[in-house]
Design an enzyme around this catalytic site. Structure first.
Site, PDB file in Angstrom:
ATOM      1  N   PRO A 125       0.825  -1.214   0.000  1.00  0.00           N
ATOM      2  CA  PRO A 125       0.000   0.000   0.000  1.00  0.00           C
ATOM      3  C   PRO A 125       0.852   1.254   0.000  1.00  0.00           C
ATOM      4  O   PRO A 125       1.789   1.398   0.790  1.00  0.00           O
ATOM      5  CB  PRO A 125      -0.804  -0.152   1.299  1.00  0.00           C
ATOM      6  CG  PRO A 125      -0.962  -1.631   1.452  1.00  0.00           C
ATOM      7  CD  PRO A 125       0.357  -2.206   0.968  1.00  0.00           C
ATOM      8  N   CYS A 126       0.541   2.162  -0.930  1.00  0.00           N
ATOM      9  CA  CYS A 126       1.469   3.247  -1.240  1.00  0.00           C
ATOM     10  C   CYS A 126       1.214   4.515  -0.449  1.00  0.00           C
ATOM     11  O   CYS A 126       1.961   5.475  -0.579  1.00  0.00           O
ATOM     12  CB  CYS A 126       1.392   3.562  -2.738  1.00  0.00           C
ATOM     13  SG  CYS A 126      -0.249   4.105  -3.279  1.00  0.00           S
ATOM     14  N   GLN A 127       0.172   4.577   0.387  1.00  0.00           N
ATOM     15  CA  GLN A 127      -0.162   5.831   1.056  1.00  0.00           C
ATOM     16  C   GLN A 127       0.994   6.458   1.831  1.00  0.00           C
ATOM     17  O   GLN A 127       1.136   7.670   1.831  1.00  0.00           O
ATOM     18  CB  GLN A 127      -1.369   5.640   1.982  1.00  0.00           C
ATOM     19  CG  GLN A 127      -2.694   5.585   1.253  1.00  0.00           C
ATOM     20  CD  GLN A 127      -2.997   4.209   0.685  1.00  0.00           C
ATOM     21  OE1 GLN A 127      -2.183   3.297   0.789  1.00  0.00           O
ATOM     22  NE2 GLN A 127      -4.156   4.054   0.088  1.00  0.00           N
ATOM     23  N   PHE A 136       3.959   6.743   1.092  1.00  0.00           N
ATOM     24  CA  PHE A 136       4.930   7.371   0.200  1.00  0.00           C
ATOM     25  C   PHE A 136       4.284   8.407  -0.712  1.00  0.00           C
ATOM     26  O   PHE A 136       4.948   9.046  -1.500  1.00  0.00           O
ATOM     27  CB  PHE A 136       5.605   6.303  -0.658  1.00  0.00           C
ATOM     28  CG  PHE A 136       6.021   5.102   0.139  1.00  0.00           C
ATOM     29  CD1 PHE A 136       7.043   5.193   1.056  1.00  0.00           C
ATOM     30  CD2 PHE A 136       5.363   3.902  -0.008  1.00  0.00           C
ATOM     31  CE1 PHE A 136       7.421   4.095   1.805  1.00  0.00           C
ATOM     32  CE2 PHE A 136       5.737   2.796   0.734  1.00  0.00           C
ATOM     33  CZ  PHE A 136       6.761   2.897   1.655  1.00  0.00           C
TER      34      PHE A 136
END
Length: 346
Positions: free
Chosen positions: A80-82, A84
Site C-alpha cells: 500500500p502506497c499511502q 509514500f
C-alpha cells in the site's frame, strides 16, 4: 514455458495485478491481503486463491507450498502506497507502514524466488526503505532494475506514473517497449463514452456499479459552471469555496474539475467518485464519474465484479478497491516483460 511459472501476489487487493498476469498467460496461485472484503472480487474474477493474512505473519514456508510444482517462482506485489504518496504525507504513520516493504524484503530472503516484481508510487524510491530493499536484492545476487512507467505509454487512459522494480536470478529484466505514442494515448471518450448517461445520484438498471454519488445543490451549481479541463477559478465568486480564497488553497486548482473527452483522465484515486476530490467531474454530464467509469479508466474489464450480488455497493469501499488497484494493463505489461525475460534465459 508459462505453465511452469507460478506467482504469488502480495497485497493483492481485488486482483488488478493478478488479473493482468493471468491475461498475459501467467499462473497466479494465491493472493494475500488483510481486507476480507477483497475476497469476493478477487476469487470471482481471477483463478487464484485468496488468503486473508497479514504479510507480517507470512513466512517463506507459507509461500513455498504455492511453488511446489514450479520451475520458476515469481513473488509480486504492491505494498500500500499511502505512506509514500504526496496526497497523504501529513497524516500517515510512515514508520509503521514502511514495515510492509520490509516484510516484502524478508519474504524475498526466506523464499528466494527466481523473479521479484514490485510496483509502487514514484516517491518510494526517495526513501531509505527502498534503498534497503535493493541492497537486500544485491546481497541475494539478484540482477534488478527500476522503471518509471508512464501508464499512458501502455494504453492506460490516465496520467498515472508508477515505479516498477523487476529483479531476477537469471539476469536483467527489460520492461517491454511502450506501445502507445503520445498522439495515440487513450482518452476518456474512448474509455467511457459509450456508457449510458446518468444524473447525479443515479444508478444504471443494468450495471449497478455504473452509479454515481449525489451532489449537494451548491455542488450541482458548481459543476454546471465548470468547463472540461477548467478549474474552480472559472466560477463566479459566490461558488468558490472559502478555503480556496486563502493563499494555502489557491494552488489546488485540480479539485472540482471536469475531465476532458479527448484527453486521458487524471490519476484515479480512492476518492475518485467525489466531484470535489479531484478532476473527477464527467466531461459533459452534471455529476462525478461513476464507479464503473473509474474501473474502466483503471483498465478493469467492463464485467469485473467488485461486490457480491447480495451485498450493497458502498462508494467508499469500492472506490478504495479501484483506486488502490494496479491497473490491469500495467499488470499485463509486467507479466509480458517477465515472460520475455524467462523465455530468453530458460
Amino acid at each position: 514455458m508459462a505453465e511452469s511459472i507460478s506467482t504469488v501476489d502480495l497485497f493483492c487487493g481485488v486482483g488488478g495485478l493478478t488479473y493482468g498476469f493471468e491475461q498475459a498467460g501467467l499462473t497466479v496461485k494465491a493472493g494475500y491481503d488483510i481486507d476480507p472484503a477483497c475476497q469476493f472480487p478477487y476469487e470471482y474474477n481471477t483463478k487464484a486463491e485468496f488468503i486473508l493474512k497479514d504479510v507480517e505473519h507470512i513466512n517463506g514456508s507459507d509461500l513455498a507450498k504455492h511453488f511446489s510444482d514450479s520451475n520458476v517462482k515469481v513473488l509480486a506485489g504492491c505494498a500500500p502506497c499511502q505512506p509514500f504518496s504526496s496526497y497523504s504525507r501529513r497524516y500517515i504513520d510512515k514508520q509503521s507502514k514502511w514495515k510492509l516493504v520490509q516484510d516484502f524484503a524478508r519474504l524475498v530472503q526466506e523464499c528466494e524466488p527466481e523473479i521479484v516484481s514490485m510496483e509502487n508510487v514514484l516517491q518510494l524510491k526517495y526513501h531509505s526503505v527502498f534503498y534497503d530493499f535493493t541492497q537486500q536484492l544485491e546481497y541475494l545476487h539478484y540482477s534488478f532494475d527500476t522503471y518509471e512507467v508512464n501508464c499512458l505509454d501502455y494504453g492506460i487512459p490516465q496520467t498515472r506514473k508508477r515505479l516498477v522494480l523487476l529483479a531476477s536470478k537469471f539476469g536483467k529484466i527489460d520492461l517491454i517497449q511502450p506501445n502507445h505514442e503520445i498522439q495515440k494515448y487513450r482518452t476518456v471518450r474512448e474509455t467511457i463514452g459509450h456508457l449510458e448517461p446518468l444524473l447525479a445520484g443515479q444508478a444504471s438498471k443494468t450495471d449497478r456499479l455504473h452509479q454515481c454519488s449525489k451532489l449537494s445543490p451548491l455542488n450541482l451549481q458548481r459543476i454546471r459552471a465548470s468547463k472540461p479541463g477548467g478549474t474552480w477559478r472559472d466560477w463566479s465568486k459566490d461558488l468558490i469555496a472559502k478555503c480556496h480564497t486563502k493563499n494555502s488553497g489557491k494552488t489546488y486548482s485540480g479539485v472540482y474539475g471536469r475531465m476532458e473527452w479527448d484527453q486521458p483522465s487524471p490519476t484515479i484515486t480512492t476518492q475518485c467518485f467525489g466531484f470535489g476530490n479531484g478532476r473527477f467531474g464527467h466531461p459533459e454530464q452534471d455529476r462525478a464519474i461513476s464507479l464503473r467509469e473509474a474501473a474502466l479508466l483503471q483498465t478493469f474489464p467492463a464485467d469485473y465484479e467488485f461486490v457480491a450480488p447480495n451485498e450493497p455497493v458502498i462508494f467508499a469501499r469500492v472506490g478504495r478497491f479501484i483506486g488502490n488497484a494496479v491497473p490491469v494493463k500495467l499488470g499485463q505489461v509486467i507479466a509480458q516483460s517477465l515472460l520475455q525475460h524467462i523465455n530468453k534465459f530458460i
